[in-house]
Design an enzyme around this catalytic site. Sequence first.
Site, mmCIF file in Angstrom:
data_model
loop_
_atom_site.group_PDB
_atom_site.id
_atom_site.type_symbol
_atom_site.label_atom_id
_atom_site.label_comp_id
_atom_site.label_asym_id
_atom_site.label_seq_id
_atom_site.Cartn_x
_atom_site.Cartn_y
_atom_site.Cartn_z
ATOM 1 C CB SER A 44 -0.930 -0.015 1.216
ATOM 2 O OG SER A 44 -0.212 0.092 2.426
ATOM 3 C CG HIS A 156 -0.741 -5.556 4.557
ATOM 4 N ND1 HIS A 156 -0.240 -4.793 5.583
ATOM 5 C CD2 HIS A 156 -0.253 -5.011 3.410
ATOM 6 C CE1 HIS A 156 0.509 -3.821 5.086
ATOM 7 N NE2 HIS A 156 0.505 -3.930 3.777
ATOM 8 C CD GLN A 164 -1.938 -1.556 5.117
ATOM 9 O OE1 GLN A 164 -2.143 -1.348 3.937
ATOM 10 N NE2 GLN A 164 -0.927 -0.988 5.769
ATOM 11 C CD GLU A 165 -0.061 -1.920 9.184
ATOM 12 O OE1 GLU A 165 0.511 -1.534 10.223
ATOM 13 O OE2 GLU A 165 0.396 -1.757 8.046
ATOM 14 C CD GLU A 208 2.772 -5.065 7.865
ATOM 15 O OE1 GLU A 208 2.298 -4.724 8.974
ATOM 16 O OE2 GLU A 208 3.189 -4.251 7.022
ATOM 17 C CG ASP A 245 -1.406 1.921 8.709
ATOM 18 O OD1 ASP A 245 -2.073 2.876 8.252
ATOM 19 O OD2 ASP A 245 -0.404 1.446 8.128
ATOM 20 C CD GLU A 286 0.961 3.876 9.812
ATOM 21 O OE1 GLU A 286 1.193 3.258 10.883
ATOM 22 O OE2 GLU A 286 1.445 3.531 8.723
ATOM 23 C CG ASP A 313 2.887 4.917 5.816
ATOM 24 O OD1 ASP A 313 3.913 5.233 5.193
ATOM 25 O OD2 ASP A 313 2.456 3.739 5.825
ATOM 26 C CE LYS A 338 5.790 2.031 5.698
ATOM 27 N NZ LYS A 338 4.494 2.089 4.982
ATOM 28 C CG HIS A 366 7.502 -3.704 9.035
ATOM 29 N ND1 HIS A 366 6.924 -4.929 9.165
ATOM 30 C CD2 HIS A 366 6.526 -2.799 9.340
ATOM 31 C CE1 HIS A 366 5.668 -4.792 9.530
ATOM 32 N NE2 HIS A 366 5.405 -3.531 9.641
ATOM 33 N NE ARG A 367 6.726 0.148 2.455
ATOM 34 C CZ ARG A 367 6.389 1.153 1.656
ATOM 35 N NH1 ARG A 367 7.290 2.046 1.294
ATOM 36 N NH2 ARG A 367 5.175 1.289 1.211
ATOM 37 C CB SER A 368 3.337 -5.381 3.622
ATOM 38 O OG SER A 368 3.387 -4.809 2.336
ATOM 39 C CE LYS A 389 2.882 0.131 11.237
ATOM 40 N NZ LYS A 389 2.148 0.780 10.110
HETATM 41 P P1 PGA Z 1 3.136 -1.360 2.910
HETATM 42 O O1 PGA Z 1 2.238 -0.852 4.105
HETATM 43 O O2 PGA Z 1 4.478 -1.719 3.410
HETATM 44 O O3 PGA Z 1 2.350 -2.520 2.354
HETATM 45 O O4 PGA Z 1 3.164 -0.216 1.928
HETATM 46 C C1 PGA Z 1 2.674 -0.713 5.410
HETATM 47 C C2 PGA Z 1 2.008 0.475 6.029
HETATM 48 O O5 PGA Z 1 1.065 1.052 5.447
HETATM 49 O O6 PGA Z 1 2.413 0.907 7.113
HETATM 50 ZN ZN ZN Z 2 0.895 2.720 6.930
#
Ligand code: PGA
Ligand code: ZN
Length: 425
Positions: A44, A156, A164-165, A208, A245, A286, A313, A338, A366-368, A389
């Site tokens: 994302s 994810h 998402q999280e 994740e 998030d 987030e 983000d 990131k 991190h990233r996914s 994270k």
């Molecule tokens: P991504 O997402 O690593 O899949 O882009 C992680 C996040 O949105 O924090």
């Molecule tokens: Zn994010």
Amino acid sequence: MSEFVIDYVRALQVLDSRGDPTVEVNVVTKGGGFGRGIAPAGASRGLREAVEVRDGGRRFLGRGVEKAVESVNKYIAPAIVGLSSYRFRDVDRKIVEVDGTQNMSRLGSNATTATSLAVVGAAADTAGVPLFEFLGGRRARVLPVPLLNIINGGAHAGNELSFQEFMVVPVSASTFSEAIRVAVEVYKTLREYLKKTYGPGSINVGDEGGFAPPMREAREALKAIVVAIENAGYRAGEDVLLAIDVAASQIYREGFYAVDGRRVSGEDLLELYVELVEEFPVVSIEDPFAEDRPEYFRELKSRLKGRALVIGDDLTVTNAETISRYLAEGVVDGAIIKINQVGTFTEAERAIEVLRGGGGRAVVSHRSGETEDVSIAHIAVAYETKLIKTGAPARGERTAKYNELIRIEDYLSGDAVYAGRRAFK
Ligand code: PGA
Ligand code: ZN
């Protein structure tokens, strides 16, 4: 200082945690110091992120990175061999210059990120100290509070959760290792709860490492986590806090958000967040709105009055200028960091400095799509960000970072300090 001179640079194509090809770079200095960087990949991504270069075509279903690997070996390596890794910021400047674009689109942020991390890693190794100490000096000793993503949704996971999280934040432990123990106990307790409530299919995990249960609503996910915290013997809101998030750009179409099966306006979504913060011990939200709607972030931040952090983000993409502006305008309380959103370590460092200078919070992330690279664990300690994270306490690419932080804590022995509740003061 001649031992820091970069002697050898070599890139190759390896795999990330989703089975996609990614760029690895190995660097050796004259003094024999070795550094390795491996680029992560997002699912994302923000529109204004630095862009990765992928090969297209049939090999690896178009996901190959042979071009990016070649960019390192053919263009970056000759430009940086002979430079001092000790002056890694100059090396990064050189990489940016070789690329020559605003968003790393020529070489690819996958090529530049891996190189940049390998160079700074080689410098630390040449100096004979861990990366966090090389960057942060002797006073770097604060271990970050982890935001562990234990229920996955959005891009994810293959379930219907729009956000998402859903993360747990263990703050009452006295050490980082104890915080991880608490998180693991909650994670495993959640697993039992999900299995009993939704059947065995609900304990499959997402990108994740968090579970991807067949839930329909954010509230349902938050409730399940609160039950798990309490069943594990902890107090939600005291020992373990919550964070979300939303990655809202992913669910935004033509002025509306697709949230839990409904089409809602920005105003309605804002009310939902205010309710969730009242009902649950959510301390951080987030990307609550789409990346081109900063005015809604600002409104939410003013409505929450500090009860929960509003973090950018996709909105802020680790860009120092963007972060500086949004901090000053009261749009966010902090931002995700990131490295591959900007393409070099130095640019990410600049974003962290801007956050510190402006009283904002940096959340190293991190990233996914991840790898065994553990640089972010060191960066969180070096710059005392107090927050990190890096996913659920499961899957090797996620536990690699937790394990590295456990090692750093052990290395610091009695001097280590766990950020704990202070991370939210
Ligand atoms: P991504 O997402 O690593 O899949 O882009 C992680 C996040 O949105 O924090
Ligand atoms: Zn994010």
